[in-house]
Design a protein around this motif. Structure first.
Motif, PDB file in Angstrom:
ATOM      1  N   ASP A  89     -48.703  -4.174  47.873  1.00  0.00           N
ATOM      2  CA  ASP A  89     -49.353  -5.721  48.358  1.00  0.00           C
ATOM      3  C   ASP A  89     -48.521  -5.931  49.422  1.00  0.00           C
ATOM      4  O   ASP A  89     -47.043  -5.216  49.414  1.00  0.00           O
ATOM      5  CB  ASP A  89     -49.116  -6.877  47.560  1.00  0.00           C
ATOM      6  CG  ASP A  89     -47.919  -6.046  46.352  1.00  0.00           C
ATOM      7  OD1 ASP A  89     -47.540  -5.636  46.715  1.00  0.00           O
ATOM      8  OD2 ASP A  89     -47.937  -7.442  46.200  1.00  0.00           O
ATOM      9  N   CYS A 114     -39.504 -11.045  48.864  1.00  0.00           N
ATOM     10  CA  CYS A 114     -40.577 -10.475  47.364  1.00  0.00           C
ATOM     11  C   CYS A 114     -40.916  -8.588  47.635  1.00  0.00           C
ATOM     12  O   CYS A 114     -41.436  -8.007  46.395  1.00  0.00           O
ATOM     13  CB  CYS A 114     -42.064 -11.136  46.964  1.00  0.00           C
ATOM     14  SG  CYS A 114     -41.863 -10.892  45.381  1.00  0.00           S
ATOM     15  N   HIS A 116     -42.127  -7.224  49.128  1.00  0.00           N
ATOM     16  CA  HIS A 116     -43.568  -6.087  50.021  1.00  0.00           C
ATOM     17  C   HIS A 116     -43.878  -5.453  51.059  1.00  0.00           C
ATOM     18  O   HIS A 116     -44.724  -4.463  51.528  1.00  0.00           O
ATOM     19  CB  HIS A 116     -44.698  -7.319  49.791  1.00  0.00           C
ATOM     20  CG  HIS A 116     -45.153  -8.030  48.778  1.00  0.00           C
ATOM     21  ND1 HIS A 116     -46.020  -9.066  48.611  1.00  0.00           N
ATOM     22  CD2 HIS A 116     -44.351  -8.303  47.546  1.00  0.00           C
ATOM     23  CE1 HIS A 116     -46.136  -9.246  47.481  1.00  0.00           C
ATOM     24  NE2 HIS A 116     -45.209  -9.060  46.949  1.00  0.00           N
ATOM     25  N   GLU A 149     -50.927 -11.066  47.911  1.00  0.00           N
ATOM     26  CA  GLU A 149     -50.806 -11.799  46.207  1.00  0.00           C
ATOM     27  C   GLU A 149     -50.453 -12.396  46.289  1.00  0.00           C
ATOM     28  O   GLU A 149     -50.605 -12.906  45.194  1.00  0.00           O
ATOM     29  CB  GLU A 149     -49.517  -9.867  46.555  1.00  0.00           C
ATOM     30  CG  GLU A 149     -49.957  -9.681  45.272  1.00  0.00           C
ATOM     31  CD  GLU A 149     -48.851 -10.914  44.585  1.00  0.00           C
ATOM     32  OE1 GLU A 149     -48.522 -11.403  42.815  1.00  0.00           O
ATOM     33  OE2 GLU A 149     -47.859 -11.068  44.495  1.00  0.00           O
ATOM     34  N   GLU A 150     -49.416 -12.843  47.527  1.00  0.00           N
ATOM     35  CA  GLU A 150     -49.107 -14.320  47.103  1.00  0.00           C
ATOM     36  C   GLU A 150     -49.522 -15.489  46.605  1.00  0.00           C
ATOM     37  O   GLU A 150     -48.807 -16.226  45.847  1.00  0.00           O
ATOM     38  CB  GLU A 150     -46.720 -14.539  47.843  1.00  0.00           C
ATOM     39  CG  GLU A 150     -46.692 -13.331  48.130  1.00  0.00           C
ATOM     40  CD  GLU A 150     -45.414 -13.179  47.352  1.00  0.00           C
ATOM     41  OE1 GLU A 150     -45.976 -14.212  46.279  1.00  0.00           O
ATOM     42  OE2 GLU A 150     -44.512 -11.850  47.348  1.00  0.00           O
ATOM     43  N   HIS A 174     -43.754  -2.463  41.874  1.00  0.00           N
ATOM     44  CA  HIS A 174     -43.610  -4.100  42.377  1.00  0.00           C
ATOM     45  C   HIS A 174     -41.311  -3.563  42.614  1.00  0.00           C
ATOM     46  O   HIS A 174     -41.112  -3.518  40.711  1.00  0.00           O
ATOM     47  CB  HIS A 174     -44.120  -5.284  41.409  1.00  0.00           C
ATOM     48  CG  HIS A 174     -43.463  -6.329  42.223  1.00  0.00           C
ATOM     49  ND1 HIS A 174     -42.339  -6.814  42.719  1.00  0.00           N
ATOM     50  CD2 HIS A 174     -44.650  -6.926  43.336  1.00  0.00           C
ATOM     51  CE1 HIS A 174     -41.892  -7.233  43.913  1.00  0.00           C
ATOM     52  NE2 HIS A 174     -42.895  -8.190  43.901  1.00  0.00           N
TER      53      HIS A 174
END
Ligand code: NI
Length: 398
Positions: A89, A114, A116, A149-150, A174
């Motif tokens: 992502d 996050c 990504h 994705e968020e 992740h």
């Protein structure tokens, strides 16, 4: 070994090199920092997508845009075989960065909080390894760089635009700042919850706050609704079923001495059992409607299903675990602890079997924190893991 600003010390870089995990063409740290400096939120990942395509070009790999700001790239191995997918992502969050890093976000109010940015670099690193060894494996590896994705909207758009056409299995990772670098978290079955959202409007009758008897107060009713909703998790659904009903927004009124005529609530529900998900809208309507009525108000509820739970396929998970053990050592492969967080990787798993695992990124702060950062040593490790997972999956599925 590593300072909190993510500088890779020489001896650890040498250690990675010894394991044969070092990229030759792409500098994963540089790529991660570049993406980090220029974060873009859901469906606005224009620069990110074009940077990804440029790096793929450097590897002599053709790619295409998918779902607007997503990117897809097929790497052909030697001879025919199945197609498997690796997914990263790529979107950032609407958070103002407070790390003070030299490569801190230049986009005001937007941050890769996050990690990504690291997922992008890791998948590009895997691409380099796979392209360099394409004579050694059969079939096709599809790289899926997924936007948004968020907001759990990107995966379904990618699927609509053909991302999974012909794909037999999908893998992803992740980063996890709570796990030390050099470790992974892996588990089969349900690991992340389903996530839905709801909005409630409570309507009453406004007036002067000094004469409440002349009003029907929607704030009082909404406050009772917030409390009452907790009985769904604690008294209505079995205590053996994990379920969360959280109100995250409560909007009402304009000033202290006026009772408004409406109050608005927004929230999220989380669960693993799909039967619980089927029951929730009806239960909420009953609880909210009856409480509002008791306070002489009216309630309207809007409930939207968003994503189903992430459920890792048993045999693909066994494959991922064996690769992680081989690459990281037995003692560094842990469980993926079940969480009520959600991830739209589940959208792919509704269509084909898949497995997502956690990669230790050893950061000082949690995901979505304004000071979030990773230990960049995880980039090469993640790239090596994804490449090995892809090769082993092609060998086993072929
Ligand atoms: Ni994330």
């Amino acid at each position: 070994m590593i300072d909190l600003h993510g500088n890779l010390a020489y001896h650890s870089a040498d250690k990675i090199k010894e394991k044969g995990h070092f990229s030759v063409i792409l500098d994963l740290i540089e790529i991660r920092r570049d993406i980090h400096r220029h974060p873009e939120t859901a469906f606005k990942e224009e620069r990110t997508a074009s940077v990804i395509q440029q790096h793929l070009k450097r590897l002599d790999l053709d790619s295409r845009r998918c779902a607007g700001t997503g990117v897809i790239c097929d790497i052909q191995g030697k001879g025919p075989g199945p197609t498997i997918a690796l997914r990263a992502d790529i979107d950032a969050l609407p958070i103002t960065e407070a790390t003070g890093l030299p490569f801190q976000s230049v986009n005001q109010g937007v941050m890769h909080a996050c990690g990504h940015d690291s997922h992008v670099a890791i998948l590009l690193g895997a691409a380099e390894r796979l392209a360099a060894t394409r004579e050694q494996w059969p079939g096709t590896v599809r790289l899926i760089f997924q936007p948004a994705e968020e907001v759990v909207g990107g995966a379904s758009k990618m699927v609509e635009d053909g991302a999974l056409a012909g794909v037999r299995a999908i893998f992803g990772l992740h980063n996890d700042p709570t796990l030390p670098v050099g470790t992974a978290g892996v588990a089969a079955g349900p690991v992340m919850a389903a996530s839905d959202r709801f909005a409630v409007t409570i309507t009453g009758k406004g007036g002067h706050a000094a004469y409440p008897h002349q009003t029907t107060d929607p704030i009082l009713a909404a406050a009772a609704v917030v409390v009452g909703l907790q009985t769904i998790a604690s008294r209505i659904i079995s205590p053996l079923e994990p379920v969360v009903v959280s109100v995250g927004q409560f909007h009402a009124g304009t000033t202290g001495n006026i009772i408004p005529d409406r109050a608005e609530l927004r929230g999220t529900t989380r669960y693993f059992n799909l039967k619980v998900g089927e029951e929730l809208p009806g239960l909420m309507e009953t609880v909210i409607g009856q409480i509002a009525k008791g306070y002489r108000c009216r309630a309207e509820i809007k409930y939207d299903y968003l994503v189903k739970p992430v459920v890792n396929d048993a045999s693909l998970t066994a494959l991922v675990r064996s690769v992680c053990r081989q690459e990281l050592g037995d003692g560094n492969v842990r469980d993926f602890d079940k969480v009520m967080g959600a991830e739209d990787f589940s959208v792919y798993q509704q269509i084909i079997p898949g497995c997502i695992f956690r990669l230790g990124s050893e950061g000082p702060f949690g995901l979505h924190h304004p000071q979030f950062n990773i230990n960049e040593e995880c980039l090469d490790i993640g790239a090596g893991l994804l490449a090995e997972v892809a090769k082993k999956a092609l060998a086993e599925l072929g």
